[in-house]
Write a protein that holds these residues in place. Structure first.
Motif, short mmCIF file in Angstrom:
data_model
loop_
_atom_site.label_atom_id
_atom_site.label_comp_id
_atom_site.label_asym_id
_atom_site.label_seq_id
_atom_site.Cartn_x
_atom_site.Cartn_y
_atom_site.Cartn_z
N ARG A 516 0.84 -1.20 0.00
CA ARG A 516 0.00 0.00 0.00
C ARG A 516 0.87 1.24 0.00
O ARG A 516 2.05 1.19 0.36
CB ARG A 516 -0.91 0.01 1.23
CG ARG A 516 -1.86 -1.16 1.35
CD ARG A 516 -2.71 -1.00 2.61
NE ARG A 516 -3.48 -2.19 2.92
CZ ARG A 516 -4.73 -2.40 2.54
NH1 ARG A 516 -5.35 -1.50 1.79
NH2 ARG A 516 -5.37 -3.51 2.89
N LYS A 517 0.28 2.37 -0.38
CA LYS A 517 1.01 3.63 -0.32
C LYS A 517 1.25 4.00 1.14
O LYS A 517 0.46 3.69 2.02
CB LYS A 517 0.21 4.73 -1.02
CG LYS A 517 0.05 4.50 -2.52
CD LYS A 517 -0.81 5.60 -3.14
CE LYS A 517 -0.98 5.33 -4.64
NZ LYS A 517 -1.86 6.35 -5.28
N SER A 587 -14.98 7.08 -3.51
CA SER A 587 -13.76 7.10 -2.72
C SER A 587 -14.04 7.84 -1.42
O SER A 587 -14.26 9.06 -1.43
CB SER A 587 -12.63 7.80 -3.49
OG SER A 587 -11.53 8.03 -2.64
N ARG A 588 -14.06 7.11 -0.34
CA ARG A 588 -14.31 7.73 0.97
C ARG A 588 -13.21 8.72 1.31
O ARG A 588 -13.47 9.79 1.86
CB ARG A 588 -14.39 6.63 2.03
CG ARG A 588 -14.64 7.15 3.44
CD ARG A 588 -14.64 5.99 4.43
NE ARG A 588 -15.80 5.15 4.26
CZ ARG A 588 -16.91 5.26 4.96
NH1 ARG A 588 -17.03 6.20 5.88
NH2 ARG A 588 -17.92 4.46 4.75
N ARG A 589 -11.98 8.36 0.94
CA ARG A 589 -10.84 9.23 1.27
C ARG A 589 -10.89 10.54 0.49
O ARG A 589 -10.64 11.61 1.05
CB ARG A 589 -9.53 8.49 0.97
CG ARG A 589 -8.27 9.26 1.35
CD ARG A 589 -7.04 8.37 1.21
NE ARG A 589 -6.90 7.89 -0.15
CZ ARG A 589 -6.28 8.58 -1.12
NH1 ARG A 589 -5.79 9.77 -0.87
NH2 ARG A 589 -6.16 8.08 -2.33
N GLU A 590 -11.26 10.47 -0.80
CA GLU A 590 -11.27 11.66 -1.62
C GLU A 590 -12.63 12.37 -1.63
O GLU A 590 -12.74 13.51 -2.10
CB GLU A 590 -10.88 11.31 -3.06
CG GLU A 590 -9.48 10.74 -3.17
CD GLU A 590 -9.13 10.37 -4.60
OE1 GLU A 590 -9.70 10.97 -5.53
OE2 GLU A 590 -8.29 9.48 -4.80
N GLY A 591 -13.67 11.70 -1.15
CA GLY A 591 -14.99 12.32 -1.13
C GLY A 591 -15.57 12.55 -2.51
O GLY A 591 -16.22 13.58 -2.75
N ARG A 594 -14.79 8.03 -8.19
CA ARG A 594 -13.61 7.85 -9.04
C ARG A 594 -13.94 6.89 -10.17
O ARG A 594 -14.49 5.81 -9.94
CB ARG A 594 -12.44 7.30 -8.23
CG ARG A 594 -11.86 8.28 -7.22
CD ARG A 594 -10.50 7.80 -6.75
NE ARG A 594 -9.55 7.76 -7.84
CZ ARG A 594 -8.43 7.02 -7.85
NH1 ARG A 594 -8.18 6.22 -6.82
NH2 ARG A 594 -7.61 7.04 -8.87
N GLN A 629 -22.63 7.17 2.91
CA GLN A 629 -21.58 7.59 3.85
C GLN A 629 -21.90 8.95 4.46
O GLN A 629 -21.81 9.15 5.68
CB GLN A 629 -20.22 7.65 3.15
CG GLN A 629 -19.10 8.12 4.07
CD GLN A 629 -17.99 8.82 3.32
OE1 GLN A 629 -17.76 8.55 2.15
NE2 GLN A 629 -17.30 9.73 3.98
#
Length: 813
Positions: A516-517, A587-591, A594, A629
């Motif tokens: 992972r990153k 994408s939960r992280r980017e809101g 994608r 979400q």
């Protein structure tokens, strides 16, 4: 022959089999069922009698005892077949086999030509192969061989359920013969940090000093046997001999443990193999260390592994009984009497806790799919079996319809887990050492680096490995791996030149890890789970790895064994499973939604690129995940509409439910068509769901809603004020001067509106459900107060006769 307790029930057993062709026989250890029943049936059964034993040592010992009874060498009238060894001939009438061999016999010839009877001995142990063998044998008897005799024998089994699945088979019980056994427990529990082997050795010494005769010590496995043997070294009386007894021991040492000592005493350090079947003469004392080793699915390796657990009460009773087989005896238990209440009554059946991939493969080969309709005493868990079938499909053992493939048939013939069988078939004999290593426990001590190639180097040259790395591989484990590797190599053909990493990827297509990153050595595995490496481990910087063992943590497992693999190596063995996929997801992280195209192996994205012309409906469905979400967050107008609906639904249930929970449950039905252009959390914040909610009602429903619960109240000045239905009564807020002249209270149907009268500044002055009463009573006090605060606004003495207004009085010139 020396009389045995089982002899008294043999006539009844023969009669039951002559009548019904099947029976369940319950007899305690030492009754003689293992060696007397097959011999008693020789004259009654046409064809060979095959008896199943759960352990190799017991199978060989039973065959030898019956052959000795007949005065013949093993391999004549009585023979045996176990893993890696067989002693049978054309003259063999009784064949003792281990359970996996019966499964192979049934799969290759379901009619069991030439076999007249099957005897399942020690069925109470409930091994997976025994359960499967009985289920397949019963179906074969029902469909192909109604003359096949079936006998299920057990020491501590509830016989009725077994008799029921065998069509109401007769049940016979032998009371056996047992001498009294005195039981002694510890006075206090062992300290938490007590060394197991030291505690066992101390208890053995106590037993030796307090008793006479042979001592049988029950330990979970070979490792514990060796450590207790070392702990006892030099501490036993001179006339005591230590005799280890476990399955992997050579034949001479096994016989030495079983036969009586010519002089002095013996201390037999044994696994649970000595609980049943075997008769160890001259034993008067049992020391039970309270541990048992059984197969459980290991989430770390993805296969069944032996784990050490506390014994059950049934197992403890079996062990205790060994002290009273030939004379009165004593049993020492390495736990307190109080701790005994916490023991399970019976050990769980293996089918309830083991990896079911081998079972799923056998069922597919039999043509039984999920096993429905087979006579399983404990049916396999459907969810676990489904996961096992998914693995077999990934290995190419099952086709898209769930039927076994030619490759699957080859795997079923190998004495390996399907993962390892697949690796051996594809990679050839060069994979044999790795397959043997993966079957065994780690030969390196805990704390060693996780790299798989280190283990292979230790196997190839232990002395050199020890000199170069300063690590001592476990010699017994290395020896077992070498022996098994040689056997497996004989079963394999030639294969392509593959690296160990490629071989591991063949066995574990679901355990290829992509880093992972971020700074931590965290990986996502191709099967979708997570794994983490110690940041100090040499593998921690690798982009791609293959994980073969973890600690089994269901959220993010810690890697215990793995190896690096290059992308080129991975593509060479799994190229057909790698392909481009279009991904449209929230994408939960980017809101945001994608949209991209990814080159994937399972859950791994090896490469990605933008997907510019994504399907709008797919984008909308992904946005729904974002709504789930973020939440609905309805506007004030939307909330009022929802409240109106819920109010009217009490008398008009045909209107759609519009609670927030109901709306969230049905997003696809009402929201999806209206999400065009909405792709981010910011877009959603600006989106008003009111139009989407109104679209749920047809013209007739809207007319009924407006009639029963109008959206607005029209003031005397013609201005529309929204009615709020969210409270316990419909409500409006309006400037007091705007209601001048109103002499009847506003109503919604038969319900009075709750009216909040506001000052010229918009602050609440009075709330009323009876405006005429307010004018007549409280208004005078309000007028007195408001005239001083708002002198520029009209405050007539009689508001019922005044004109409504929103203006201040004009200034005097």
């Amino acid at each position: 022959m020396t009389p045995l307790p089982i002899d008294s029930v043999l006539p009844g057993l023969r009669a039951a089999l002559a009548e019904a062709g099947r029976a369940v026989l319950v007899a305690p250890p030492g009754a003689g069922k293992t060696t007397r029943v097959p011999l008693a049936l020789l004259d009654d059964v046409a064809g060979r009698i095959v008896m199943l034993e759960p352990r190799r040592l017991a199978a060989r010992a039973a065959a030898e005892r019956m052959a000795e009874t007949l005065g013949e060498p093993v391999g004549q009238a009585v023979g045996f077949r176990i893993r890696g060894e067989a002693k049978v001939s054309k003259a063999t009438r009784i064949e003792v086999v281990t359970e996996g061999i019966l499964t192979r016999m049934l799969q290759s010839d379901p009619a069991l030509e030439g076999i007249g009877a099957l005897i399942f001995d020690e069925f109470h142990e409930r091994s997976l192969n025994a359960d499967l063998g009985l289920a397949l044998a019963w179906e074969a008897r029902e469909a192909l061989r109604d003359d096949l005799v079936l006998v299920v024998m057990s020491a501590t089994l509830d016989a009725e359920p077994v008799a029921e699945i065998l069509g109401g088979a007769p049940v016979l019980v032998s009371e056996g013969r047992a001498f009294p056994v005195k039981t002694l427990w510890l006075d206090a529990p062992l300290p938490p940090r007590a060394r197991f082997e030291t505690a066992v050795a101390d208890l053995v010494l106590r037993a030796v000093n307090e008793t006479s005769g042979g001592v049988l010590v029950f330990l979970p496995g070979e490792g514990e046997i060796r450590r207790v043997e070392a702990a006892l070294s030099g501490r036993l009386p001179g006339d005591c001999r230590i005799r280890p007894l476990f399955g992997a021991l050579d034949m001479a040492a096994q016989r030495a443990a079983i036969r009586p000592e010519p002089e002095g005493r013996k201390v037999v350090l044994a696994t649970s193999i000595a609980e049943t079947s075997l008769t160890i003469e001259d034993i008067r004392v049992v020391v039970d260390a309270g541990k048992a080793r059984r197969a459980r699915v290991d989430p770390g390796s993805g296969m069944s592994r032996l784990v050490t657990e506390r014994v059950s009460k049934a197992e403890a009773a079996q062990r205790r009984g060994r002290a009273g087989r030939v004379a009165a005896g004593t049993c020492y238990r390495m736990w307190t009497k109080g701790e005994e209440g916490a023991l399970l009554a019976f050990p769980p059946a293996e089918i309830e806790m083991a990896d079911l991939a081998p079972l799923a493969l056998e069922l597919a080969l039999w043509g039984a799919g999920d096993g429905e309709g087979l006579a399983f005493l404990t049916p396999p868990n459907p969810g676990v079996l489904s996961e096992a079938r998914a693995l077999l499909a990934a290995l190419g053992a099952l086709d898209a319809a769930g039927r076994i493939t030619d490759h699957g048939k080859r795997l079923a013939r190998l004495p390996l887990h399907p993962r390892l069988g697949h690796m051996l078939v594809v990679a050839g004999r060069e994979a044999a050492p790795l397959a043997a290593l993966m079957e065994e426990r780690d030969p390196l001590p805990r704390g060693a680096a996780v790299e798989l190639s280190l283990r292979l180097a230790a196997l190839a040259d232990p002395a050199r490995f020890r000199a170069e790395h300063g690590i001592e591989p476990n010699r017994a484990t290395v020896a077992r791996i070498h022996t098994e590797a040689k056997r497996l190599a004989r079963l394999a053909g030639d294969g392509p030149a593959l690296s160990p990493a490629q071989m591991a990827a063949l066995a574990y297509p679901d355990r290829v890890g992509l880093r992972r990153k971020g700074g931590a050595a965290r990986y996502v595995l191709s099967g979708g789970k997570g794994a983490v490496l110690d940041d100090a481990d040499p593998l921690a910087g690798q982009r791609l790895i293959v994980v073969t063992d973890t600690d089994g943590d269901p959220r993010e497992a810690r890697v215990r064994m793995a190896t690096a693999i290059s992308e080129a190596e991975l593509r060479a063995v799994h190229g057909e499973a790698i392909g481009w996929h279009r991904v449209c997801a929230w994408s939960r992280r980017e809101g945001r939604v994608r949209t991209r195209e990814e080159e994937r192996l399972g859950a791994l994205a090896l490469a990605e690129r933008n997907w510019t012309d994504a399907d709008p409906e797919a984008v909308g469905r992904a946005m729904l995940d974002g709504v789930r979400q973020i939440g609905l967050a309805p506007s004030a107008a939307a909330r009022r509409f929802m409240a109106r609906i819920e109010l009217v639904r009490a008398t008009d249930p045909d209107l759609p439910e519009m609670t927030e929970a109901a709306l969230m449950d049905s997003l696809e039905d009402w929201l999806l068509p209206h999400l065009g252009g909405v792709r981010t959390a910011e877009d959603w914040k600006r989106f008003d769901i009111l139009d989407a909610l109104r679209a749920r009602l047809d013209w007739g429903q809207m007319q009924r809603l407006d009639a029963a619960a109008p959206a607005h109240f029209t003031t005397p000045l013609g201005r529309k004020v929204a009615i709020d239905y969210s409270g316990d009564a419909p409500e409006i807020a309006v400037r007091l001067q705007e209601m001048f002249g109103v002499t009847r209270h506003p109503m919604v149907g038969a319900t009075p509106l709750r009216v909040t009268l506001l000052s010229p500044a918009g602050r609440p002055v009075q709330t009323t459900a009876d405006l005429p009463a307010f004018w007549a009573t409280s208004y005078a006090d309000v007028r007195k107060d408001m005239r001083g605060r708002y002198p520029k606004h009209p405050w007539p003495e009689d508001p019922t006769a005044a004109d409504p207004t929103l203006r201040a009085r004009p200034r005097k010139g």
